[in-house]
Design a protein around this motif. Structure first.
Motif, short mmCIF file in Angstrom:
data_model
loop_
_atom_site.label_atom_id
_atom_site.label_comp_id
_atom_site.label_asym_id
_atom_site.label_seq_id
_atom_site.Cartn_x
_atom_site.Cartn_y
_atom_site.Cartn_z
N PRO A 37 0.90 -1.17 0.09
CA PRO A 37 -0.05 -0.02 -0.22
C PRO A 37 0.92 1.37 -0.06
N THR A 38 0.35 2.17 -0.79
CA THR A 38 1.07 3.67 -0.83
C THR A 38 0.28 4.54 -0.44
N PRO A 39 0.74 6.00 -0.14
CA PRO A 39 -0.31 6.84 0.27
C PRO A 39 -0.44 7.60 -1.04
N PRO A 40 -1.81 8.48 -1.19
CA PRO A 40 -1.74 9.14 -2.40
C PRO A 40 -0.47 10.01 -2.64
N PRO A 41 -0.18 10.23 -3.79
CA PRO A 41 1.03 11.23 -4.17
C PRO A 41 1.00 12.60 -3.68
N ALA A 42 -0.34 13.14 -3.36
CA ALA A 42 -0.46 14.42 -2.80
C ALA A 42 -0.32 14.51 -1.72
N PHE A 43 -0.28 13.39 -0.63
CA PHE A 43 0.19 13.24 0.73
C PHE A 43 1.77 13.72 0.81
N VAL A 44 2.49 13.37 -0.33
CA VAL A 44 3.90 13.51 -0.22
C VAL A 44 4.45 15.01 -0.46
N GLY A 45 3.61 15.56 -1.44
CA GLY A 45 4.10 16.78 -1.94
C GLY A 45 3.18 17.33 -2.93
N ILE A 46 3.49 18.24 -3.56
CA ILE A 46 2.91 18.94 -4.79
C ILE A 46 3.03 18.11 -6.08
N VAL A 47 1.95 17.42 -6.58
CA VAL A 47 2.27 16.79 -7.79
C VAL A 47 2.62 17.49 -9.06
N GLY A 48 3.69 16.95 -9.63
CA GLY A 48 4.10 17.73 -10.80
C GLY A 48 5.09 18.93 -10.63
N LEU A 49 5.41 19.23 -9.19
CA LEU A 49 6.22 20.23 -8.99
C LEU A 49 7.73 19.51 -8.86
N GLY A 50 8.80 20.08 -9.68
CA GLY A 50 10.10 19.49 -9.38
C GLY A 50 10.80 20.27 -8.26
N PRO A 51 11.99 19.80 -7.98
CA PRO A 51 12.86 20.05 -6.83
C PRO A 51 13.26 21.74 -7.08
N SER A 52 13.50 21.97 -8.18
CA SER A 52 13.70 23.58 -8.60
C SER A 52 12.43 24.43 -8.11
N GLU A 53 11.58 24.11 -8.86
CA GLU A 53 10.38 24.72 -8.53
C GLU A 53 9.76 24.79 -7.00
N ALA A 54 10.27 23.71 -6.46
CA ALA A 54 9.62 23.64 -4.92
C ALA A 54 10.56 24.45 -4.11
N ALA A 55 11.93 24.62 -4.65
CA ALA A 55 12.77 25.63 -3.84
C ALA A 55 12.45 27.10 -3.99
N ILE A 56 11.77 27.39 -5.19
CA ILE A 56 11.38 28.82 -5.27
C ILE A 56 9.99 29.10 -4.63
N LEU A 57 9.30 28.20 -4.65
CA LEU A 57 7.86 28.19 -3.91
C LEU A 57 8.25 28.33 -2.30
N ALA A 58 9.38 27.46 -1.88
CA ALA A 58 9.56 27.55 -0.52
C ALA A 58 10.33 28.95 -0.28
N ALA A 59 10.92 29.48 -0.93
CA ALA A 59 11.58 30.89 -0.82
C ALA A 59 10.52 31.89 -0.64
N GLN A 60 9.71 31.79 -1.53
CA GLN A 60 8.54 32.82 -1.88
C GLN A 60 7.64 32.54 -0.36
N MET A 61 7.40 31.45 0.00
CA MET A 61 6.66 31.25 1.22
C MET A 61 7.40 31.91 2.37
N LYS A 62 8.70 31.73 2.48
CA LYS A 62 9.56 32.41 3.52
C LYS A 62 9.45 33.87 3.71
N SER A 63 9.59 34.34 2.40
CA SER A 63 9.67 35.75 2.46
C SER A 63 8.13 36.53 2.94
#
Length: 139
Positions: A111-137
């Motif tokens: 059994p595996t959890p739904p992918p959305a439980f792990v992170g944002i589906v379709g978002l790669g590491p570089s896009e996730a880093a940008i989003l994290a930086a935006q959220m931090k600001s």
């Protein structure tokens, strides 16, 4: 592509000595394979009743994520699910300080959890880093 993977594994098979296995024995045996991060990987593949098991070790450290993914793809198809387990402490077995294990039950799906439980589906590491930086600001 799969044939090249099998050839790489077969080339690393230990063919002489107490842990030797015959060429063409499939994924069972002891293998020494150059890993993707520059370390030689010692890999033991076993089939047990109801389980497939692979142990992966190096001489100096535990295998990293990239190495474990590499080994997973040597032994299983990319769409097969395998797992690393953290058993209860009372069931720990530790014969090597630098060894990790991959497991796959043969009689049931993992059994595996739904992918959305792990992170944002379709978002790669570089896009996730940008989003994290935006959220931090926004703090």
């Amino acid at each position: 592509m799969r044939a090249q993977i099998i050839d790489k594994l077969e080339a690393g098979r230990l063919r002489h000595g107490p842990f030797a296995s015959a060429p063409g024995s499939g994924p069972c045996g002891l293998f020494y394979v150059q890993g993707p991060c520059g370390c030689q990987l010692k890999i033991i593949g076993l089939r047990r009743p109801r389980w497939e098991h692979v142990s992966v070790s190096t001489s100096r450290r535990c295998p990293n994520w990239e190495e474990m993914c590499f080994v997973k793809d040597l032994f299983w198809d990319e769409e097969e699910c395998v797992m690393q387990l953290h058993p209860p402490h009372s069931e720990y077995v530790n014969n090597s300080s630098y060894c990790l294990h991959l497991w796959r039950p043969t009689d049931q799906e993992i059994p595996t959890p739904p992918p959305a439980f792990v992170g944002i589906v379709g978002l790669g590491p570089s896009e996730a880093a940008i989003l994290a930086a935006q959220m931090k600001s926004l703090r």
